[in-house]
Design a protein around this motif. Structure first.
Motif: not given
Length: 231
Positions: A42-52, A54-69
């Motif tokens: 829920g916190i990630l959802y509410l703060t997605r305007s802060v981080w989303l 940045r991560l969308s610049k390389n979506p596939v790589r960053n999606a994998i890194l984010l899920g693993s983190f």
């Protein structure tokens, strides 16, 4: 969408109900950890305007890194809560480094395959949320809850396992895996064009489960190795 939300709420509610029925440190650890896992998403959802963005610049790589983190965060959270309440046997191991050594190969592989599939198929977010519980049911339920105990000489009652799994455990897994599967899907949706075909190939959603076979072998060998070291 409603099924996923209702299931998530049922999973959290049952966790506390189980604690009220049997007030053990282990049940309290599960209830609090499951709830905090959902709140973290829920916190990630509410703060997605802060981080989303940045991560969308390389979506596939960053999606994998984010899920693993996030998987490492949730695994660490369970261990910290376990220690706070003096419980045992909830986290994979009492040592955080060994805990992550046990669990992260599965998490990283599962997230990698899911992201690659989601990149092409673009399953609805509610379905992704439910898929997280399916993956956890395979890893923590079947491998960790059935296969490993059987190898260690303490087999479980399969009928009881299936009943409890379908009615309760599956729904508890939704908030636990929510931050591992949902935020990567948000990243993919933020900067990738929609799927080419509206027809979803749902069988591909089950591809991460194929990793349970090599993960089971890895887990057994690692347990034998750690056992030989007295860990």
């Amino acid at each position: 969408g409603k099924t996923a939300i209702i299931g998530l709420l049922w999973g959290v509610a049952f966790s506390f109900f189980a604690f009220f029925l049997e007030s053990t440190p282990e049940n309290l650890t599960l209830a609090v950890s499951i709830t905090l896992s959902g709140l973290y998403t829920g916190i990630l959802y509410l703060t997605r305007s802060v981080w989303l963005k940045r991560l969308s610049k390389n979506p596939v790589r960053n999606a994998i890194l984010l899920g693993s983190f996030n998987a490492a965060v949730i695994e660490s959270l369970f261990l910290v809560v376990e220690k706070v309440f003096g419980a045992s046997g909830v986290a994979a191991h009492t040592n955080i480094f060994i805990d992550l050594l046990i669990t992260m190969p599965w998490y990283i592989g599962m997230v990698w395959v899911l992201v690659k599939v989601q990149e092409k198929e673009r399953f609805p977010l509610a379905a992704v949320l439910l898929l997280g519980a399916v993956y956890e049911m395979g890893a923590d339920g079947i491998v960790g809850g059935v296969l490993v105990p059987a190898i260690m000489g303490t087999p479980v009652n399969l009928v009881e396992f299936l009943i409890l799994g379908v009615l309760f455990a599956f729904w508890q897994f939704i908030p636990v895996y929510s931050s591992i599967v949902l935020p990567p899907a948000w990243v993919l949706e933020s900067n990738l064009s929609p799927a080419e075909s509206e027809k979803k190939r749902w069988y591909k959603a089950l591809l991460p489960l194929l990793l349970l076979f090599p993960f089971s072998i890895y887990l057994i060998l690692l347990m034998l190795f750690l056992g030989g070291l007295g860990l």
